[in-house]
Every structure is written in structure tokens, then in C-alpha cells.
Write an enzyme that holds these catalytic residues in place. Structure first.
Site, PDB file in Angstrom:
ATOM      1  N   GLY A   8      -5.388  11.797  15.730  1.00  0.00           N
ATOM      2  CA  GLY A   8      -6.005  12.322  16.943  1.00  0.00           C
ATOM      3  C   GLY A   8      -7.260  13.121  16.698  1.00  0.00           C
ATOM      4  O   GLY A   8      -7.689  13.891  17.564  1.00  0.00           O
ATOM      5  N   GLU A  49      -2.862  11.420   9.403  1.00  0.00           N
ATOM      6  CA  GLU A  49      -3.042  10.009   9.735  1.00  0.00           C
ATOM      7  C   GLU A  49      -4.409   9.834  10.399  1.00  0.00           C
ATOM      8  O   GLU A  49      -4.512   9.725  11.617  1.00  0.00           O
ATOM      9  CB  GLU A  49      -1.909   9.557  10.667  1.00  0.00           C
ATOM     10  CG  GLU A  49      -0.536   9.741  10.033  1.00  0.00           C
ATOM     11  CD  GLU A  49       0.603   9.474  10.994  1.00  0.00           C
ATOM     12  OE1 GLU A  49       0.441   8.659  11.924  1.00  0.00           O
ATOM     13  OE2 GLU A  49       1.666  10.089  10.818  1.00  0.00           O
ATOM     14  N   PRO A  50      -5.460   9.806   9.582  1.00  0.00           N
ATOM     15  CA  PRO A  50      -6.822   9.814  10.125  1.00  0.00           C
ATOM     16  C   PRO A  50      -7.414   8.430  10.372  1.00  0.00           C
ATOM     17  O   PRO A  50      -8.618   8.253  10.309  1.00  0.00           O
ATOM     18  CB  PRO A  50      -7.590  10.542   9.029  1.00  0.00           C
ATOM     19  CG  PRO A  50      -6.928  10.060   7.769  1.00  0.00           C
ATOM     20  CD  PRO A  50      -5.457   9.963   8.133  1.00  0.00           C
ATOM     21  N   GLY A  51      -6.594   7.431  10.657  1.00  0.00           N
ATOM     22  CA  GLY A  51      -7.087   6.057  10.765  1.00  0.00           C
ATOM     23  C   GLY A  51      -8.285   5.875  11.671  1.00  0.00           C
ATOM     24  O   GLY A  51      -9.325   5.350  11.253  1.00  0.00           O
ATOM     25  N   ARG A  88     -10.206  -1.060  25.157  1.00  0.00           N
ATOM     26  CA  ARG A  88     -10.207   0.378  25.437  1.00  0.00           C
ATOM     27  C   ARG A  88     -10.914   0.761  26.743  1.00  0.00           C
ATOM     28  O   ARG A  88     -10.378   1.554  27.514  1.00  0.00           O
ATOM     29  CB  ARG A  88     -10.798   1.157  24.257  1.00  0.00           C
ATOM     30  CG  ARG A  88      -9.973   1.040  22.988  1.00  0.00           C
ATOM     31  CD  ARG A  88     -10.584   1.789  21.807  1.00  0.00           C
ATOM     32  NE  ARG A  88     -10.427   3.214  22.008  1.00  0.00           N
ATOM     33  CZ  ARG A  88     -11.443   4.046  22.259  1.00  0.00           C
ATOM     34  NH1 ARG A  88     -12.688   3.618  22.315  1.00  0.00           N
ATOM     35  NH2 ARG A  88     -11.205   5.323  22.448  1.00  0.00           N
ATOM     36  N   TYR A  92      -8.210   2.372  29.505  1.00  0.00           N
ATOM     37  CA  TYR A  92      -8.213   3.793  29.860  1.00  0.00           C
ATOM     38  C   TYR A  92      -9.600   4.409  29.955  1.00  0.00           C
ATOM     39  O   TYR A  92      -9.775   5.605  29.807  1.00  0.00           O
ATOM     40  CB  TYR A  92      -7.319   4.609  28.923  1.00  0.00           C
ATOM     41  CG  TYR A  92      -7.476   4.347  27.451  1.00  0.00           C
ATOM     42  CD1 TYR A  92      -8.500   4.915  26.717  1.00  0.00           C
ATOM     43  CD2 TYR A  92      -6.568   3.533  26.791  1.00  0.00           C
ATOM     44  CE1 TYR A  92      -8.628   4.685  25.374  1.00  0.00           C
ATOM     45  CE2 TYR A  92      -6.677   3.298  25.429  1.00  0.00           C
ATOM     46  CZ  TYR A  92      -7.707   3.878  24.724  1.00  0.00           C
ATOM     47  OH  TYR A  92      -7.826   3.643  23.375  1.00  0.00           O
ATOM     48  N   CYS A 120     -13.425 -12.617  34.262  1.00  0.00           N
ATOM     49  CA  CYS A 120     -13.326 -12.677  35.732  1.00  0.00           C
ATOM     50  C   CYS A 120     -12.155 -11.849  36.239  1.00  0.00           C
ATOM     51  O   CYS A 120     -11.421 -12.249  37.144  1.00  0.00           O
ATOM     52  CB  CYS A 120     -13.226 -14.123  36.224  1.00  0.00           C
ATOM     53  SG  CYS A 120     -14.690 -15.085  35.856  1.00  0.00           S
ATOM     54  N   GLU A 121     -11.965 -10.693  35.647  1.00  0.00           N
ATOM     55  CA  GLU A 121     -10.941  -9.729  36.063  1.00  0.00           C
ATOM     56  C   GLU A 121     -11.654  -8.461  36.499  1.00  0.00           C
ATOM     57  O   GLU A 121     -12.652  -8.067  35.881  1.00  0.00           O
ATOM     58  CB  GLU A 121     -10.009  -9.388  34.891  1.00  0.00           C
ATOM     59  CG  GLU A 121      -9.205 -10.533  34.347  1.00  0.00           C
ATOM     60  CD  GLU A 121      -7.959 -10.799  35.157  1.00  0.00           C
ATOM     61  OE1 GLU A 121      -7.677 -10.015  36.095  1.00  0.00           O
ATOM     62  OE2 GLU A 121      -7.272 -11.780  34.862  1.00  0.00           O
ATOM     63  N   TYR A 158      -8.688   0.068  16.443  1.00  0.00           N
ATOM     64  CA  TYR A 158      -7.801  -0.444  17.488  1.00  0.00           C
ATOM     65  C   TYR A 158      -8.367  -1.580  18.322  1.00  0.00           C
ATOM     66  O   TYR A 158      -7.624  -2.243  19.019  1.00  0.00           O
ATOM     67  CB  TYR A 158      -7.328   0.675  18.432  1.00  0.00           C
ATOM     68  CG  TYR A 158      -6.509   1.712  17.735  1.00  0.00           C
ATOM     69  CD1 TYR A 158      -5.281   1.384  17.188  1.00  0.00           C
ATOM     70  CD2 TYR A 158      -6.968   3.006  17.591  1.00  0.00           C
ATOM     71  CE1 TYR A 158      -4.527   2.322  16.527  1.00  0.00           C
ATOM     72  CE2 TYR A 158      -6.215   3.960  16.937  1.00  0.00           C
ATOM     73  CZ  TYR A 158      -4.990   3.616  16.402  1.00  0.00           C
ATOM     74  OH  TYR A 158      -4.252   4.541  15.748  1.00  0.00           O
TER      75      TYR A 158
END
Length: 183
Positions: A8, A49-51, A88, A92, A120-121, A158
Site C-alpha cells: 500500500g 510487500e512493496p510490489g 483500474r 475504481y 463499447c461499454e 496489476y
């Protein structure tokens, strides 16, 4: 014992956004661990966990502008990619830097546009309005022509893993690693 602080850590993807200062955070944590050892005689192992922090700005989605549409209120650049590759913004309201790379050398100036994907969404939106993920957000970018490239930066964490694999029969985007110096 072990203390896992997870991830995070803030990643500054856009101009003016700051990333977490790991040295500053680390100093505070180091001091706390040393105080704990001094008081208890026990050492604690630290895990993080710094991915995303390590990879977010190490990837970009390279697309092409495949259509330009104007309405009374907006000008849209439609890409040959979209939520199938970078979910992404649709999911959100994440804000990613978008850069137009013209395929010709002519000077074009800039304009405010909404950048959308190919699905087309209504949610296939690459430029949501900050703070309102369902609203259209305009971005000032170099004027594009059909065929120009659009680079969506900050896509290294991600984006591939979250992508809508084969949604609407669009194939999964290729992933290419480029070493420093272009090789």
C-alpha cells in the site's frame, strides 16, 4: 517474531503526485524495532510487500488511436485497447497519465479530450473524472490523428493481472520487456 507491514505504499503516477518516501518510513520503523529490542531483548523480523511500489511505473500500455468522435460536449479518442488491458480506471477510477505520440512530425498543439477503450461499454473509460469514476474526465493532450500512439503510463502493477482476459473476444495484450538502452 515477524511483523508484516504489507504494502500500500503510495506510488506517484501523475505529475505532482509524490511517492512514499521509503527512507523516511524505514527510519521510523527501524527506531521502533530498536526500542522494542531494547525493552524486551527480542528482535523482530520485518516483512513488507512493496510490489506495486516497485513495478507501477515500470510498465506502460502502448495503444493506437483508432477513431476520433465529437459530440456537442466532448471529443473522444477511441483506442485499440481499453479496460481489457488496463482495468483500474474502469473499476475504481484510477488516474493514469496518457500521452499521445504522433506518427508524423507536424506540430499539432493540444486539446481536451476523453480517452475511451474499444469495448463499447460505458465503463471502458481511460480518463475518468478525478473523484468520480463514472464521470467523463477530459485530459489535455497533443492533438491526435487516427493511427497515432497513446501511451498509458503507470501500468506496470496489476494492469495485466486485473485485465479482462479475452473479454468481447479481444485477445490478451502482448507483454514486452525492454531493457535500458532499448534492447
Amino acid at each position: 517474531g515477524t511483523l508484516n507491514l504489507g504494502g500500500g505504499y503510495k506510488v506517484g503516477r501523475n505529475e505532482g503526485e509524490e511517492s512514499t518516501d521509503l527512507a523516511e518510513c524505514g527510519g521510523t520503523v527501524k527506531n521502533a524495532f530498536e526500542e522494542f529490542k531494547e525493552k524486551t531483548g527480542r528482535s523482530i523480523k520485518l516483512e513488507i510487500e512493496p510490489g506495486t511500489f516497485l513495478t507501477a511505473n515500470n510498465g506502460a500500455l502502448v495503444s493506437r488511436v483508432q477513431d476520433i468522435v465529437e459530440t456537442d460536449d466532448y471529443k473522444f479518442y477511441k483506442l485499440d485497447s481499453g479496460m481489457t488491458d488496463v482495468l483500474r480506471p474502469s473499476l475504481y477510477g484510477a488516474i493514469h497519465p496518457c500521452t499521445i505520440l504522433p506518427t508524423s512530425e507536424e506540430g499539432r498543439g493540444t486539446e481536451e479530450v476523453v480517452i475511451v477503450g474499444h469495448c463499447c461499454e460505458s465503463g471502458d473509460l481511460m480518463t475518468p473524472l478525478p473523484g468520480d469514476p463514472e464521470a467523463l474526465g477530459k485530459r489535455e493532450v497533443t492533438k491526435a490523428q487516427v493511427g497515432d500512439y497513446c501511451v498509458i503510463d503507470g501500468s506496470g502493477a496489476y494492469c495485466s493481472g486485473m485485465s479482462c482476459k479475452n473479454y468481447n473476444s479481444f485477445p490478451e495484450a502482448a507483454e514486452v520487456m525492454v531493457w535500458e538502452g532499448g534492447g
